[in-house]
Design an enzyme around this catalytic site. Structure first.
Site, PDB file in Angstrom:
ATOM      1  N   LEU A  68      17.806  16.329 -29.820  1.00  0.00           N
ATOM      2  CA  LEU A  68      17.954  15.996 -31.244  1.00  0.00           C
ATOM      3  C   LEU A  68      18.348  14.532 -31.316  1.00  0.00           C
ATOM      4  O   LEU A  68      19.244  14.097 -30.606  1.00  0.00           O
ATOM      5  CB  LEU A  68      19.032  16.889 -31.861  1.00  0.00           C
ATOM      6  CG  LEU A  68      19.564  16.607 -33.272  1.00  0.00           C
ATOM      7  CD1 LEU A  68      20.105  17.909 -33.884  1.00  0.00           C
ATOM      8  CD2 LEU A  68      20.630  15.528 -33.333  1.00  0.00           C
ATOM      9  N   ASN A  69      17.648  13.761 -32.192  1.00  0.00           N
ATOM     10  CA  ASN A  69      18.198  12.436 -32.497  1.00  0.00           C
ATOM     11  C   ASN A  69      18.331  12.258 -33.999  1.00  0.00           C
ATOM     12  O   ASN A  69      19.047  13.056 -34.631  1.00  0.00           O
ATOM     13  CB  ASN A  69      17.502  11.296 -31.722  1.00  0.00           C
ATOM     14  CG  ASN A  69      16.022  11.138 -31.899  1.00  0.00           C
ATOM     15  OD1 ASN A  69      15.269  12.094 -31.739  1.00  0.00           O
ATOM     16  ND2 ASN A  69      15.575   9.955 -32.208  1.00  0.00           N
ATOM     17  N   ASP A  70      17.713  11.287 -34.606  1.00  0.00           N
ATOM     18  CA  ASP A  70      18.068  10.890 -35.972  1.00  0.00           C
ATOM     19  C   ASP A  70      18.007  12.006 -37.022  1.00  0.00           C
ATOM     20  O   ASP A  70      17.079  12.813 -37.016  1.00  0.00           O
ATOM     21  CB  ASP A  70      17.099   9.815 -36.479  1.00  0.00           C
ATOM     22  CG  ASP A  70      16.866   8.701 -35.494  1.00  0.00           C
ATOM     23  OD1 ASP A  70      17.548   8.661 -34.471  1.00  0.00           O
ATOM     24  OD2 ASP A  70      15.984   7.872 -35.767  1.00  0.00           O
ATOM     25  N   TYR A 118       7.850  10.014 -36.277  1.00  0.00           N
ATOM     26  CA  TYR A 118       9.123   9.303 -36.149  1.00  0.00           C
ATOM     27  C   TYR A 118       9.923   9.359 -37.452  1.00  0.00           C
ATOM     28  O   TYR A 118       9.493   9.922 -38.450  1.00  0.00           O
ATOM     29  CB  TYR A 118       8.855   7.857 -35.711  1.00  0.00           C
ATOM     30  CG  TYR A 118       8.734   7.697 -34.198  1.00  0.00           C
ATOM     31  CD1 TYR A 118       8.605   8.804 -33.362  1.00  0.00           C
ATOM     32  CD2 TYR A 118       8.753   6.438 -33.612  1.00  0.00           C
ATOM     33  CE1 TYR A 118       8.514   8.646 -31.987  1.00  0.00           C
ATOM     34  CE2 TYR A 118       8.659   6.277 -32.232  1.00  0.00           C
ATOM     35  CZ  TYR A 118       8.532   7.380 -31.420  1.00  0.00           C
ATOM     36  OH  TYR A 118       8.440   7.222 -30.062  1.00  0.00           O
ATOM     37  N   SER A 119      11.061   8.688 -37.441  1.00  0.00           N
ATOM     38  CA  SER A 119      12.047   8.876 -38.510  1.00  0.00           C
ATOM     39  C   SER A 119      11.577   8.407 -39.880  1.00  0.00           C
ATOM     40  O   SER A 119      10.725   7.525 -40.003  1.00  0.00           O
ATOM     41  CB  SER A 119      13.333   8.149 -38.150  1.00  0.00           C
ATOM     42  OG  SER A 119      13.985   8.885 -37.141  1.00  0.00           O
ATOM     43  N   ARG A 138       9.442   0.533 -38.336  1.00  0.00           N
ATOM     44  CA  ARG A 138       9.570   1.986 -38.542  1.00  0.00           C
ATOM     45  C   ARG A 138      10.753   2.373 -39.438  1.00  0.00           C
ATOM     46  O   ARG A 138      11.567   1.536 -39.805  1.00  0.00           O
ATOM     47  CB  ARG A 138       9.688   2.709 -37.201  1.00  0.00           C
ATOM     48  CG  ARG A 138      10.794   2.214 -36.299  1.00  0.00           C
ATOM     49  CD  ARG A 138      10.796   2.977 -34.962  1.00  0.00           C
ATOM     50  NE  ARG A 138      11.805   2.431 -34.061  1.00  0.00           N
ATOM     51  CZ  ARG A 138      11.574   1.503 -33.136  1.00  0.00           C
ATOM     52  NH1 ARG A 138      10.353   1.024 -32.943  1.00  0.00           N
ATOM     53  NH2 ARG A 138      12.558   1.049 -32.383  1.00  0.00           N
ATOM     54  N   ASP A 139      10.808   3.677 -39.712  1.00  0.00           N
ATOM     55  CA  ASP A 139      11.918   4.342 -40.398  1.00  0.00           C
ATOM     56  C   ASP A 139      12.010   3.994 -41.888  1.00  0.00           C
ATOM     57  O   ASP A 139      13.041   3.497 -42.361  1.00  0.00           O
ATOM     58  CB  ASP A 139      13.266   4.032 -39.698  1.00  0.00           C
ATOM     59  CG  ASP A 139      13.199   4.217 -38.189  1.00  0.00           C
ATOM     60  OD1 ASP A 139      12.340   4.989 -37.728  1.00  0.00           O
ATOM     61  OD2 ASP A 139      13.998   3.587 -37.458  1.00  0.00           O
ATOM     62  N   GLU A 195      16.975  -0.535 -36.601  1.00  0.00           N
ATOM     63  CA  GLU A 195      16.456   0.813 -36.768  1.00  0.00           C
ATOM     64  C   GLU A 195      17.166   1.472 -37.948  1.00  0.00           C
ATOM     65  O   GLU A 195      18.322   1.165 -38.252  1.00  0.00           O
ATOM     66  CB  GLU A 195      16.702   1.643 -35.499  1.00  0.00           C
ATOM     67  CG  GLU A 195      15.949   1.102 -34.292  1.00  0.00           C
ATOM     68  CD  GLU A 195      15.962   2.069 -33.107  1.00  0.00           C
ATOM     69  OE1 GLU A 195      14.885   2.457 -32.656  1.00  0.00           O
ATOM     70  OE2 GLU A 195      17.058   2.416 -32.636  1.00  0.00           O
TER      71      GLU A 195
END
Ligand code: FRU
Length: 478
Positions: free
Chosen positions: A45-47, A106-107, A166-167, A223
């Protein structure tokens, strides 16, 4: 954990039921699974992603690679909650199954529009030479949880940005949708781009410019930037990589930071009157914090309790990472406070006066009061030998110190084994312990220490080593 690229990017459909069962069995053997924090069902698990309120419920996804403790082909995993305390995994996922997110979903963020939830995220795409083409893309989630991806690329990589782009975070400012995106300039400095949705159409985004937030560019990448409005003031939460330590002292591989600003000037575009850069958290791990505003203005945030490029003791059980408690943001006397939502008290079962305990089940909350101008030392995860996680509240010297050197399985020691912050007087602390997680909120959230501790057998006691402290111990249910 280091795994070969072929393993990390193996298509989901190629993993056999047997392999998946083996991964699940490994996780089940872990002594460190949390009781009341979100952890990955399997893998890493990350963001936090897509944190929002939609369909009468809080929505929270997490970044996940489901096949082990490594950063592989990422998906989003959906959870929902009525009270921001009890989260349930629904089985809904945003998988990397489209040409625009072939190497990872991705996030990103989410925002309710009409009767759907708009999901704005980065599609990680690589070509045969492994050259990355970051694509900002979208999807609708309806009230039944059905996700329909857009086929169009909403924002392509601009000419003044490297592959590190990103993000996206969407937010509403005075009825207009905007998005900020983390970026790296061609000369390798971190910055943030601002976009607006023309006619509020989420299919047509126009660049407004590079957001001036008083950054120095000493970081090489930013990020997960997000802008929330706290008691009317813009607060920028972000995760700069490679930030110069002369700009901000930090010990973790990358810090999670913020700036409190005075106003948001969309024409320049700038966050006017931005404060100096500050640490959002002083513990051993907190990163990629994501915040959002409720329609009534309340601001909530949640952090990944973990860090990029760090191995964890749970890796041997094929999983890694957890989500923090949800924290409500407020500003008092110009300072940002982060404090667990009030519904957290619903986890309390029996309570008793705080005192030494030779053992606990490492699943509790402490609500403590400290004496002014004195030094108090407290051990959590304590063993019979008097070792444990040492929290020093030094009201004499105006410091709080967390020492992990004698607590649990040691890891990431190259980043040091103590963390500290300056704070004139600590009069109160609320401490949440959940098997291998500790979150410490000082003076009602004026400073926060978020950390993992991986206790070994017998490391579950509580002990006051010196000073004066009183309060309440609450056992918490899972
Ligand atoms: C931050 C991050 C994001 C990216 C995601 C990939 O931890 O690197 O920038 O979108 O993780 O999982």
């Amino acid at each position: 954990m280091n795994l070969p690229t072929e393993v990390r990017y193996r298509p989901y459909a190629d993993w056999t039921d047997e392999e998946k069962a083996k991964i699940e069995a490994h996780i089940a053997a872990s002594p460190w699974r949390a009781n009341y924090h979100i952890e990955p069902k399997t893998g890493l698990l990350n963001d936090p992603n897509g944190f929002s309120y939609f369909n009468g419920k809080f929505q929270l996804f997490y970044q996940n690679w489901p096949f082990g403790a490594a950063h592989g082909l990422k998906q989003w995993v959906h959870t929902e909650s009525q009270d921001l305390v009890h989260f349930k995994e629904t089985g809904i996922t945003l998988q990397p199954d489209h040409e625009n997110d072939s190497h990872g979903a991705y996030s990103g963020s989410a925002y309710p529009i009409d009767d759907k939830l708009f999901i704005f995220y980065t599609g990680n795409v690589r070509n045969q030479d492994w050259v990355r083409d970051p694509r900002q893309i979208g999807a609708w989630m309806d009230k039944k949880g059905h996700i329909e991806k857009f086929d169009d690329i909403l924002i392509k990589q601009p000419a003044d940005v490297t592959e590190h782009f990103r993000d996206p975070q969407i937010f509403d400012y005075k009825g207009q949708y905007y998005a900020i995106i983390g970026a790296q300039s061609l000369d390798k400095k971190g910055f943030i781009k601002l976009y607006k949705a023309l006619n509020n159409d989420v299919h047509s985004w126009q660049e407004v410019g590079n957001l001036d937030f008083g950054g120095t560019g000493s970081e090489y990448m930013i990020e997960c930037p997000n802008l929330v409005f706290v008691d009317g003031q813009p607060v920028l939460l972000y995760s700069p990589q490679g930030l110069d330590k002369s700009e901000l002292a930090y010990d973790n591989i990358y810090p999670n930071t913020y700036k409190i600003c005075q106003t948001f000037d969309i024409n320049r575009p700038a966050l006017v009157g931005a404060s100096q850069i500050l640490n959002l958290d002083y513990g051993f791990e907190a990163y990629a914090t994501q915040g959002f505003n409720m329609p009534d203005g309340r601001a909530y945030c949640v952090s990944w309790i973990g860090l990029p490029d760090v191995d964890y003791p749970t890796d041997q059980y094929d999983y890694q990472g957890a989500m923090s408690l949800v924290k409500e943001l407020s500003i008092k006397d110009g300072k940002l406070y982060q404090y667990p939502v009030s519904a957290m008290t619903s986890l309390r079962t029996n309570q008793e006066a705080f005192a030494d305990k030779s053992q606990t089940d490492n699943c509790y909350e402490l609500d403590l009061t400290f004496a002014p101008d004195q030094k108090t030392e407290l051990l959590l995860f304590a063993d019979q030998k008097g070792h444990g996680l040492k929290l020093t509240i030094d009201n004499d010297k105006g410091k709080v110190i967390l020492d992990r050197s004698q607590a649990g399985v040691q890891y990431a020691t190259e980043f040091g084994t103590t963390r500290e912050c300056q704070l004139n007087q600590t009069l109160e602390a609320r401490i949440f312990v959940d098997k291998s997680i500790v979150e410490i909120f000082i003076n009602k959230g004026e400073k926060v220490f978020t950390s993992r501790v991986f206790p070994q057998a017998g490391q579950s006691g509580l002990k006051v080593l010196s000073g004066q402290v009183s309060g309440t111990y609450y056992h918490l249910k899972g």
